[in-house]
Design an enzyme around this catalytic site. Structure first.
Site, mmCIF file in Angstrom:
data_model
loop_
_atom_site.group_PDB
_atom_site.id
_atom_site.type_symbol
_atom_site.label_atom_id
_atom_site.label_comp_id
_atom_site.label_asym_id
_atom_site.label_seq_id
_atom_site.Cartn_x
_atom_site.Cartn_y
_atom_site.Cartn_z
ATOM 1 N N HIS A 1 -87.854 42.507 114.100
ATOM 2 C CA HIS A 1 -87.054 42.152 112.918
ATOM 3 C C HIS A 1 -87.842 42.295 111.619
ATOM 4 C CE1 HIS A 1 -84.186 39.527 115.569
ATOM 5 N NE2 HIS A 1 -83.830 40.792 115.570
ATOM 6 N N ASN B 1 -90.245 27.338 126.709
ATOM 7 C CA ASN B 1 -89.378 26.853 125.637
ATOM 8 C C ASN B 1 -89.299 25.324 125.728
ATOM 9 O OD1 ASN B 1 -87.039 26.419 123.842
ATOM 10 N ND2 ASN B 1 -86.603 28.594 124.136
ATOM 11 N N ALA C 1 -94.854 25.659 123.004
ATOM 12 C CA ALA C 1 -95.640 26.825 123.427
ATOM 13 C C ALA C 1 -97.133 26.635 123.159
ATOM 14 C CB ALA C 1 -95.136 28.074 122.700
HETATM 15 C C1 BJW Z 1 -89.758 26.172 120.931
HETATM 16 C C2 BJW Z 1 -90.585 25.348 120.174
HETATM 17 C C3 BJW Z 1 -91.921 25.266 120.561
HETATM 18 C C4 BJW Z 1 -88.631 25.290 119.278
HETATM 19 N N1 BJW Z 1 -92.337 25.958 121.631
HETATM 20 N N2 BJW Z 1 -90.199 26.828 121.987
HETATM 21 C C5 BJW Z 1 -73.887 41.689 120.630
HETATM 22 C C6 BJW Z 1 -73.159 40.537 120.834
HETATM 23 C C7 BJW Z 1 -72.881 39.674 119.776
HETATM 24 C C8 BJW Z 1 -73.323 39.950 118.492
HETATM 25 C C9 BJW Z 1 -74.054 41.093 118.281
HETATM 26 C C10 BJW Z 1 -74.329 41.945 119.343
HETATM 27 N N3 BJW Z 1 -75.072 42.973 118.866
HETATM 28 C C11 BJW Z 1 -75.270 42.778 117.533
HETATM 29 C C12 BJW Z 1 -74.655 41.649 117.155
HETATM 30 C C13 BJW Z 1 -74.627 41.120 115.765
HETATM 31 C C14 BJW Z 1 -75.862 40.353 115.372
HETATM 32 C C15 BJW Z 1 -75.994 39.154 116.307
HETATM 33 O O1 BJW Z 1 -76.783 39.135 117.224
HETATM 34 N N4 BJW Z 1 -75.236 38.104 116.049
HETATM 35 C C16 BJW Z 1 -75.263 36.896 116.873
HETATM 36 C C17 BJW Z 1 -75.875 35.739 116.076
HETATM 37 C C18 BJW Z 1 -73.882 36.581 117.330
HETATM 38 N N5 BJW Z 1 -77.061 41.177 115.404
HETATM 39 C C19 BJW Z 1 -77.417 41.941 114.364
HETATM 40 O O2 BJW Z 1 -76.758 41.998 113.331
HETATM 41 C C20 BJW Z 1 -78.682 42.767 114.495
HETATM 42 N N6 BJW Z 1 -78.409 44.106 114.132
HETATM 43 C C21 BJW Z 1 -77.651 44.922 114.863
HETATM 44 O O3 BJW Z 1 -77.216 44.629 115.946
HETATM 45 O O4 BJW Z 1 -77.404 46.124 114.256
HETATM 46 C C22 BJW Z 1 -76.452 47.033 114.817
HETATM 47 C C23 BJW Z 1 -76.336 48.175 113.838
HETATM 48 C C24 BJW Z 1 -76.516 49.458 114.300
HETATM 49 C C25 BJW Z 1 -76.384 50.541 113.393
HETATM 50 C C26 BJW Z 1 -76.095 50.291 112.052
HETATM 51 C C27 BJW Z 1 -75.936 49.008 111.602
HETATM 52 C C28 BJW Z 1 -76.050 47.929 112.490
HETATM 53 C C29 BJW Z 1 -79.756 42.291 113.521
HETATM 54 C C30 BJW Z 1 -80.275 40.917 113.824
HETATM 55 C C31 BJW Z 1 -81.170 40.430 112.692
HETATM 56 C C32 BJW Z 1 -81.691 39.047 112.926
HETATM 57 N N7 BJW Z 1 -82.362 38.564 111.750
HETATM 58 C C33 BJW Z 1 -82.859 37.200 111.751
HETATM 59 C C34 BJW Z 1 -83.205 36.697 110.327
HETATM 60 C C35 BJW Z 1 -84.263 37.434 109.582
HETATM 61 C C36 BJW Z 1 -84.606 36.739 108.309
HETATM 62 C C37 BJW Z 1 -83.452 36.500 107.377
HETATM 63 O O5 BJW Z 1 -82.755 37.437 106.989
HETATM 64 O O6 BJW Z 1 -83.231 35.347 106.980
HETATM 65 O O7 BJW Z 1 -83.983 37.101 112.642
HETATM 66 S S1 BJW Z 1 -81.710 36.034 112.392
HETATM 67 C C38 BJW Z 1 -82.905 34.993 113.108
HETATM 68 O O8 BJW Z 1 -82.592 34.902 114.518
HETATM 69 C C39 BJW Z 1 -84.257 35.728 112.988
HETATM 70 C C40 BJW Z 1 -84.792 35.592 114.393
HETATM 71 O O9 BJW Z 1 -85.734 36.612 114.660
HETATM 72 C C41 BJW Z 1 -83.556 35.662 115.254
HETATM 73 C C42 BJW Z 1 -83.728 35.075 116.627
HETATM 74 O O10 BJW Z 1 -83.948 33.695 116.548
HETATM 75 P P1 BJW Z 1 -84.988 32.993 117.516
HETATM 76 O O11 BJW Z 1 -86.326 33.576 117.302
HETATM 77 O O12 BJW Z 1 -84.454 32.995 118.878
HETATM 78 O O13 BJW Z 1 -85.049 31.513 116.879
HETATM 79 P P2 BJW Z 1 -84.046 30.272 117.095
HETATM 80 O O14 BJW Z 1 -84.241 29.368 115.946
HETATM 81 O O15 BJW Z 1 -82.679 30.717 117.375
HETATM 82 O O16 BJW Z 1 -84.588 29.593 118.432
HETATM 83 C C43 BJW Z 1 -85.838 28.945 118.508
HETATM 84 C C44 BJW Z 1 -86.114 28.590 119.949
HETATM 85 O O17 BJW Z 1 -87.410 28.055 120.039
HETATM 86 C C45 BJW Z 1 -85.162 27.561 120.545
HETATM 87 O O18 BJW Z 1 -84.766 27.985 121.838
HETATM 88 C C46 BJW Z 1 -86.019 26.298 120.641
HETATM 89 O O19 BJW Z 1 -85.673 25.490 121.753
HETATM 90 C C47 BJW Z 1 -87.385 26.878 120.828
HETATM 91 N N8 BJW Z 1 -88.512 26.062 120.370
HETATM 92 N N9 BJW Z 1 -89.839 24.747 119.179
HETATM 93 C C48 BJW Z 1 -91.435 26.689 122.342
HETATM 94 N N10 BJW Z 1 -92.801 24.449 119.892
#
Ligand code: BJW
Length: 247
Positions: free
Chosen positions: A119, A214, A233
């Site tokens: 990302h 996690n 972690a």
């Molecule tokens: C601990 C802990 C500790 C806490 N130890 N653990 C298929 C199905 C449905 C939807 C889609 C799909 N394909 C695409 C989509 C759309 C969309 C999407 O996924 N939407 C869903 C939300 C429904 N995806 C996209 O738009 C992506 N692009 C795409 O698909 O493009 C297609 C395309 C093709 C051609 C042309 C045009 C388009 C892009 C995704 C971009 C994500 N960006 C972000 C934000 C970046 C910064 C910003 O702009 O503000 O990236 S979103 C955010 O979520 C960030 C992260 O990398 C990402 C994942 O989150 P993560 O890392 O899992 O964090 P959390 O907070 O969710 O979870 C934390 C975890 O840690 C928890 O489980 C806790 O329990 C745990 N934890 N403390 C261990 N100490």
């Protein structure tokens, strides 16, 4: 050593190649809030308003204010024992590298050599028009409004917003690593965001052993995960490393 840690350590010892996939949870102990859940970034900054390409295009200055807060959080952060444990696993040849959804650069700072940034990386700014890229510097770019590039367009953090494609190199290389790995360590991701969430599924479909670390269960835990290491972690990964040394 509990059975779960022994199983995970034996998988990392006996199955190669290995790879890690990380999410925001691994950086939580470095003081960077996760996105989802209580106290998460989205509570204060709803993703529809701050994390989509449409939101950026409609009002870059509004989204920039969110980023100024993020830059400040990131600039004060340092890698924690979880990041360092992954760097050591790579050094030992247990994993080939880390595919991270994080934008904080902390794996590199912890010593990981092969880091695929799925990302992007918020330490850099880019322009959409010519792809000009430069390192964020608060003295140059700080302020209430998105800084302008030489071509007059607003510079944005080099991160993937919702609705934008994953950088093609990262997308292809990650899929290849996920398909080929025999063991995958999935750390601190809620498995909600695609296509990143498909990587562990792809690895599992191809027969890989999945170790999940996690604090909470996810959609993976009772579907594709073989061993679930519950806890922060920064504690579970160093413990896993110790177990590897002991077997
Ligand atoms: C601990 C802990 C500790 C806490 N130890 N653990 C298929 C199905 C449905 C939807 C889609 C799909 N394909 C695409 C989509 C759309 C969309 C999407 O996924 N939407 C869903 C939300 C429904 N995806 C996209 O738009 C992506 N692009 C795409 O698909 O493009 C297609 C395309 C093709 C051609 C042309 C045009 C388009 C892009 C995704 C971009 C994500 N960006 C972000 C934000 C970046 C910064 C910003 O702009 O503000 O990236 S979103 C955010 O979520 C960030 C992260 O990398 C990402 C994942 O989150 P993560 O890392 O899992 O964090 P959390 O907070 O969710 O979870 C934390 C975890 O840690 C928890 O489980 C806790 O329990 C745990 N934890 N403390 C261990 N100490």
């Amino acid at each position: 050593m509990t059975d779960l840690y022994r199983q995970a350590a034996e998988a990392l010892k006996n199955l190669t190649p290995g790879v890690a996939v990380t999410g925001a949870g691994i950086s939580a102990e470095s003081g960077i809030p996760t996105f989802r859940g209580e106290g998460g970034i989205w509570e204060k900054y709803p993703p529809d308003e701050y994390a989509t390409i449409e939101a950026w295009n409609a009002n870059p200055d509004k989204v920039w204010k969110f980023w100024m807060e993020m830059f400040e959080t990131l600039s004060g952060s340092e890698p924690n024992p979880g990041h360092r444990a992954l760097a050591e696993l790579e050094e030992q040849g247990r994993i080939q590298g880390v595919i991270t959804q994080n934008i904080d650069n902390l794996h590199q700072e912890a010593g990981s050599k092969k880091v695929i940034e799925y990302h992007g990386n918020a330490r850099y700014l880019v322009t959409d028009k010519f792809g000009h890229r430069e390192r964020f510097d608060p003295n140059i770019h700080g302020g209430d409004r998105a800084p302008l590039s030489f071509d007059g367009t607003a510079m944005r953090p080099d991160v993937v917003m919702f609705g934008e494609p994953i950088p093609s190199g990262a997308m292809v290389e990650s899929a290849l690593l996920a398909e080929a790995c025999k063991v995958m360590l999935v750390v601190g991701t809620s498995a909600q965001v695609y296509p990143g969430a498909r990587l562990p599924m792809l690895a599992h479909q191809n027969g890989a052993f999945i170790i999940e670390a996690n604090t909470e269960e996810t959609d993976f835990t009772h579907t594709i995960t073989h061993v679930f290491l519950k806890g922060p972690a920064g504690e579970t990964l160093p413990k896993l490393l110790d177990c590897l040394k002991a077997i």
